[in-house]
Design a protein around this motif. Sequence first.
Motif, PDB file in Angstrom:
ATOM      1  N   UNK A 117       0.835  -1.188   0.000  1.00  0.00           N
ATOM      2  CA  UNK A 117       0.000   0.000   0.000  1.00  0.00           C
ATOM      3  C   UNK A 117       0.876   1.247   0.000  1.00  0.00           C
ATOM      4  N   UNK A 118       0.748   2.043  -1.072  1.00  0.00           N
ATOM      5  CA  UNK A 118       1.463   3.312  -1.196  1.00  0.00           C
ATOM      6  C   UNK A 118       0.449   4.354  -1.669  1.00  0.00           C
ATOM      7  N   UNK A 119       0.302   5.427  -0.905  1.00  0.00           N
ATOM      8  CA  UNK A 119      -0.700   6.457  -1.195  1.00  0.00           C
ATOM      9  C   UNK A 119       0.001   7.801  -1.307  1.00  0.00           C
ATOM     10  N   UNK A 120      -0.341   8.545  -2.362  1.00  0.00           N
ATOM     11  CA  UNK A 120       0.207   9.894  -2.534  1.00  0.00           C
ATOM     12  C   UNK A 120      -0.816  10.908  -2.052  1.00  0.00           C
ATOM     13  N   UNK A 121      -0.349  11.936  -1.299  1.00  0.00           N
ATOM     14  CA  UNK A 121      -1.258  12.880  -0.642  1.00  0.00           C
ATOM     15  C   UNK A 121      -0.855  14.313  -0.989  1.00  0.00           C
ATOM     16  N   UNK A 122      -1.440  14.901  -2.026  1.00  0.00           N
ATOM     17  CA  UNK A 122      -1.171  16.311  -2.295  1.00  0.00           C
ATOM     18  C   UNK A 122      -1.727  17.201  -1.180  1.00  0.00           C
ATOM     19  N   UNK A 123      -1.001  18.279  -0.887  1.00  0.00           N
ATOM     20  CA  UNK A 123      -1.437  19.285   0.092  1.00  0.00           C
ATOM     21  C   UNK A 123      -1.662  18.706   1.486  1.00  0.00           C
ATOM     22  N   UNK A 124      -0.811  17.759   1.873  1.00  0.00           N
ATOM     23  CA  UNK A 124      -0.911  17.229   3.240  1.00  0.00           C
ATOM     24  C   UNK A 124      -0.579  18.315   4.256  1.00  0.00           C
ATOM     25  N   UNK A 159      -2.434  10.574  12.315  1.00  0.00           N
ATOM     26  CA  UNK A 159      -3.168   9.529  13.029  1.00  0.00           C
ATOM     27  C   UNK A 159      -4.529   9.296  12.403  1.00  0.00           C
ATOM     28  N   UNK A 160      -5.267  10.375  12.126  1.00  0.00           N
ATOM     29  CA  UNK A 160      -6.601  10.243  11.553  1.00  0.00           C
ATOM     30  C   UNK A 160      -6.557   9.576  10.185  1.00  0.00           C
ATOM     31  N   UNK A 161      -5.506   9.840   9.421  1.00  0.00           N
ATOM     32  CA  UNK A 161      -5.355   9.233   8.109  1.00  0.00           C
ATOM     33  C   UNK A 161      -5.331   7.712   8.216  1.00  0.00           C
ATOM     34  N   UNK A 162      -4.761   7.211   9.301  1.00  0.00           N
ATOM     35  CA  UNK A 162      -4.573   5.770   9.474  1.00  0.00           C
ATOM     36  C   UNK A 162      -5.751   5.089  10.168  1.00  0.00           C
ATOM     37  N   UNK A 163      -6.775   5.841  10.488  1.00  0.00           N
ATOM     38  CA  UNK A 163      -7.930   5.273  11.171  1.00  0.00           C
ATOM     39  C   UNK A 163      -7.998   5.771  12.603  1.00  0.00           C
ATOM     40  N   UNK A 164      -9.184   5.726  13.169  1.00  0.00           N
ATOM     41  CA  UNK A 164      -9.394   6.351  14.471  1.00  0.00           C
ATOM     42  C   UNK A 164      -8.941   5.498  15.652  1.00  0.00           C
ATOM     43  N   UNK A 198       2.865  14.597   0.360  1.00  0.00           N
ATOM     44  CA  UNK A 198       3.373  13.496   1.175  1.00  0.00           C
ATOM     45  C   UNK A 198       3.182  12.163   0.472  1.00  0.00           C
ATOM     46  N   UNK A 199       4.028  11.212   0.853  1.00  0.00           N
ATOM     47  CA  UNK A 199       3.880   9.819   0.436  1.00  0.00           C
ATOM     48  C   UNK A 199       3.677   8.989   1.700  1.00  0.00           C
ATOM     49  N   UNK A 200       2.659   8.132   1.684  1.00  0.00           N
ATOM     50  CA  UNK A 200       2.392   7.215   2.808  1.00  0.00           C
ATOM     51  C   UNK A 200       2.537   5.795   2.319  1.00  0.00           C
ATOM     52  N   UNK A 201       3.138   4.936   3.166  1.00  0.00           N
ATOM     53  CA  UNK A 201       3.200   3.516   2.816  1.00  0.00           C
ATOM     54  C   UNK A 201       3.186   2.649   4.066  1.00  0.00           C
ATOM     55  N   UNK A 202       2.776   1.408   3.860  1.00  0.00           N
ATOM     56  CA  UNK A 202       2.777   0.415   4.933  1.00  0.00           C
ATOM     57  C   UNK A 202       4.073  -0.373   4.876  1.00  0.00           C
ATOM     58  N   UNK A 203       4.716  -0.506   6.030  1.00  0.00           N
ATOM     59  CA  UNK A 203       5.933  -1.318   6.142  1.00  0.00           C
ATOM     60  C   UNK A 203       5.628  -2.762   6.508  1.00  0.00           C
ATOM     61  N   UNK A 204       4.416  -3.018   6.963  1.00  0.00           N
ATOM     62  CA  UNK A 204       4.029  -4.313   7.505  1.00  0.00           C
ATOM     63  C   UNK A 204       3.377  -5.155   6.417  1.00  0.00           C
ATOM     64  N   UNK A 205       3.970  -6.295   6.115  1.00  0.00           N
ATOM     65  CA  UNK A 205       3.462  -7.159   5.045  1.00  0.00           C
ATOM     66  C   UNK A 205       2.356  -8.102   5.499  1.00  0.00           C
ATOM     67  N   UNK A 206       1.938  -8.020   6.769  1.00  0.00           N
ATOM     68  CA  UNK A 206       0.920  -8.953   7.268  1.00  0.00           C
ATOM     69  C   UNK A 206      -0.462  -8.665   6.696  1.00  0.00           C
ATOM     70  N   UNK A 207      -0.676  -7.458   6.196  1.00  0.00           N
ATOM     71  CA  UNK A 207      -1.964  -7.126   5.597  1.00  0.00           C
ATOM     72  C   UNK A 207      -3.126  -7.171   6.558  1.00  0.00           C
TER      73      UNK A 207
END
Length: 263
Positions: free
Chosen positions: A43-50, A107-112, A209-218
């Motif tokens: 999972x890699x997400x690009x975030x303009x105007x973060x 934090x909010x981006x990743x869920x509450x 900004x660029x966001x990504x998950x480091x955890x492969x457990x899904x």
Amino acid sequence: MLPNVNLLPLALLLTLASATTTSTNTTCPPHDYTTHILSLSPLVVYIPNFLTRSETTHLQLLSAGKFSPSQIADTSGQQHLANTRTSQSASLSSDNEVVRCIEQRALDFQGFDVQRERLEPLQLVQYSASHEFHSHTDWFTSPAQTTRQHGGNRVSSFFVYVHASDDLVGGGTRFPLLDAPASERWCGWLDCDAETEDGVVFRPVEGNAVFWRNDARGGSKGPFVGDGRVVHAGLPVQRGRKVGMNVWTREGALDESVRGGGV
């Protein structure tokens, strides 16, 4: 080059001044941004105007003169200088209201359900001419860096572009194992002239900004499994100056003894 404070609008100066006040009841202004999924696996997400323009300016003012040579951790967990990472770094204190609002946004981006205690202190990184960071992962292979006291491993990362000077050449963020997208609409944020074997190279675009998950457990339970596909590098700055920001989230809460101070 840092902005000339004397040339900033009065309203912005008042905002920056009030934002330096410590408060336990921070009320963050509403802030909207768009998101674009570059990859689902990993999972890699690009975030303009973060970040807003006032936030990028504030972070530069806050960290001016506070940078020191960046370090890396060896297999024993000890921090040391290395020629594979030649940038300069500065940790940010959560006592600052603007910093706390940026933390809350991450934090909010990743869920509450992601608690603030799982965030490492935000880290600014400054790259001047010839500075770079060779290929690496943000997650650790050393047990010394993933103890319960450290909150386990880093499950996710943001890299945020705080500043890119007008004369900046180079300094992109390269993910060699990601597939470049087909649409030319990405070329505003990616180096579409990069060679195919380079994978994906994000251009430094201020505020994005660029966001990504480091955890492969899904999402599955069990021991942390690092995802090798998110290996990345900070390419050399050939001219100019770049300032980025690392936002790292751990599996669990970090002990206050390992959080350290900040500017």
